[in-house]
Scaffold this motif. Structure first.
Motif, PDB file in Angstrom:
ATOM      1  N   THR A 187    -118.623 -41.511  30.002  1.00 52.96           N
ATOM      2  CA  THR A 187    -118.421 -40.848  31.289  1.00 52.96           C
ATOM      3  C   THR A 187    -116.870 -40.597  31.502  1.00 52.96           C
ATOM      4  N   GLN A 188    -116.209 -41.418  31.442  1.00 48.02           N
ATOM      5  CA  GLN A 188    -114.886 -41.323  31.916  1.00 48.02           C
ATOM      6  C   GLN A 188    -114.177 -40.080  30.695  1.00 48.02           C
ATOM      7  N   LEU A 189    -114.350 -40.142  29.583  1.00 50.53           N
ATOM      8  CA  LEU A 189    -114.106 -39.357  28.520  1.00 50.53           C
ATOM      9  C   LEU A 189    -114.456 -37.817  28.935  1.00 50.53           C
ATOM     10  N   ILE A 190    -115.566 -37.830  29.369  1.00 46.76           N
ATOM     11  CA  ILE A 190    -116.066 -36.315  29.717  1.00 46.76           C
ATOM     12  C   ILE A 190    -115.501 -35.958  31.329  1.00 46.76           C
ATOM     13  N   ALA A 217    -118.482 -28.733  37.315  1.00 45.97           N
ATOM     14  CA  ALA A 217    -119.100 -29.486  36.310  1.00 45.97           C
ATOM     15  C   ALA A 217    -118.053 -29.700  35.113  1.00 45.97           C
ATOM     16  N   HIS A 218    -118.146 -31.001  35.000  1.00 44.24           N
ATOM     17  CA  HIS A 218    -117.450 -31.726  33.628  1.00 44.24           C
ATOM     18  C   HIS A 218    -118.543 -31.829  32.497  1.00 44.24           C
ATOM     19  N   GLY A 219    -118.255 -30.594  31.704  1.00 42.61           N
ATOM     20  CA  GLY A 219    -119.130 -30.510  30.408  1.00 42.61           C
ATOM     21  C   GLY A 219    -119.558 -29.082  30.550  1.00 42.61           C
ATOM     22  N   ASN A 266    -110.636 -33.685  21.813  1.00 47.60           N
ATOM     23  CA  ASN A 266    -109.822 -34.405  21.975  1.00 47.60           C
ATOM     24  C   ASN A 266    -108.774 -34.597  22.829  1.00 47.60           C
ATOM     25  N   ALA A 267    -107.947 -35.502  22.925  1.00 49.22           N
ATOM     26  CA  ALA A 267    -106.955 -35.680  24.418  1.00 49.22           C
ATOM     27  C   ALA A 267    -106.240 -34.317  24.412  1.00 49.22           C
TER      28      ALA A 267
END
Length: 291
Positions: free
Chosen positions: A284-287, A209-211, A237-238
């Motif tokens: 989506t890519q950020l998460i 899971a991403h999130g 943040n990054a």
């Protein structure tokens, strides 16, 4: 006389045999007329414009001027969601997003989305590509939509399913293993067999899971869209030491002409007030990258 009659019958039978043989041979040589391909899908549109944090107050809510400028009148509603993919992002590499989302007080939403890039604004070419992969006008399971950002367009096909939210309050999410099992059990055939038999369920079964992330969404209506919204999404943040806030203004509409006008007007309005982010932030890519 009897010999002649037998000879004639023999010749007649031979001729019939030759004719039948020629007919079969011709049938083999002449290809059958191919069945007509189904027409391309007809997409709806969602214009997505990112704003800077200048559009937010100290509590990270949209300021009154932003709401007034874009017809946002509703109160905030929370939603939590997460994406499932392997650590190598194998699903994403094939253009697939698998998401589990929970809006406050609702059942869970399971979303399986296939993305096709739109190059140079040529939506028809993207629809043709999707058609060749089986996403066409006859497909009643997947909804076609063009996401139209600041400079980027993407065609997507979403298969939406639900899972009971009984026992889960607010926007709470299940454990990663539970959510993953739900998604594997409901996987659509197109994804499951994308690169081979059971590729999708095997890949999803090995995913994490991403999130989750939880955002606040304000709704309203603006110009030709009666489905306008502002979503404020806090993400790591990054560096993983703080929080970035993604502010997405969006409008849904059924036609290209309306979407084009909404896109032009939203950018002009946001830019005139100093709120516009000059680029596309892919949530989506950020998460996937940060969780």
């Amino acid at each position: 006389m009897a010999i002649t009659l037998r000879a004639r019958r023999s010749l007649t039978a031979s001729a019939v045999g030759v004719a039948a043989s020629l007919t079969v041979s011709l049938a083999v040589l002449v290809p059958a007329t191919p069945a007509a391909a189904d027409a391309d899908a007809v997409p709806t549109y969602e214009v997505k414009i990112d704003l800077t944090t200048a559009a937010l107050d100290a509590s990270h809510n949209p300021i009154a001027a932003v709401k007034a400028a874009f017809g946002i009148t509703g109160s905030a509603k929370a939603r939590s969601y997460e994406y499932f993919d392997t650590s190598a992002q194998d699903l994403d590499a094939e253009g697939w997003d698998v998401r589990l989302r929970h809006k406050s007080g609702s059942d869970f939403e399971e979303s399986y989305k296939k993305r096709f890039p739109v190059t140079g604004g040529d939506i028809d070419a993207a629809l043709d590509e999707a058609n060749a992969e089986g996403f066409d006008s006859s497909d009643t399971n997947d909804d076609a939509e063009v996401d139209w950002g600041y400079a980027k367009q993407t065609l997507s096909f979403s298969n939406e399913k639900s899972h009971s939210g009984s026992g889960y309050s607010g926007t709470s999410m299940p454990s990663a293993s539970t959510g993953r099992s739900w998604l594997v059990n409901e996987i659509p055939g197109k994804l499951d067999d994308w690169l081979g038999k059971n590729w999708g369920s095997d890949t999803l079964g090995a995913s994490g899971a991403h999130g989750p992330v939880t955002s606040q969404v304000w709704s309203g209506a603006w110009e030709s869209s009666d489905d306008a919204s502002i979503e404020v999404l806090p993400v790591k943040n990054a560096a993983g030491t703080g929080t970035d806030y993604v502010v997405e203004l969006s409008f849904k509409t059924d036609t290209y002409a309306d979407a084009a006008q909404l896109h032009t007007d939203a950018i002009a309005t946001a830019d005139a007030h100093g709120w516009l982010y000059h680029g596309d932030i892919l949530k989506t890519q950020l998460i996937l990258d940060r969780y």
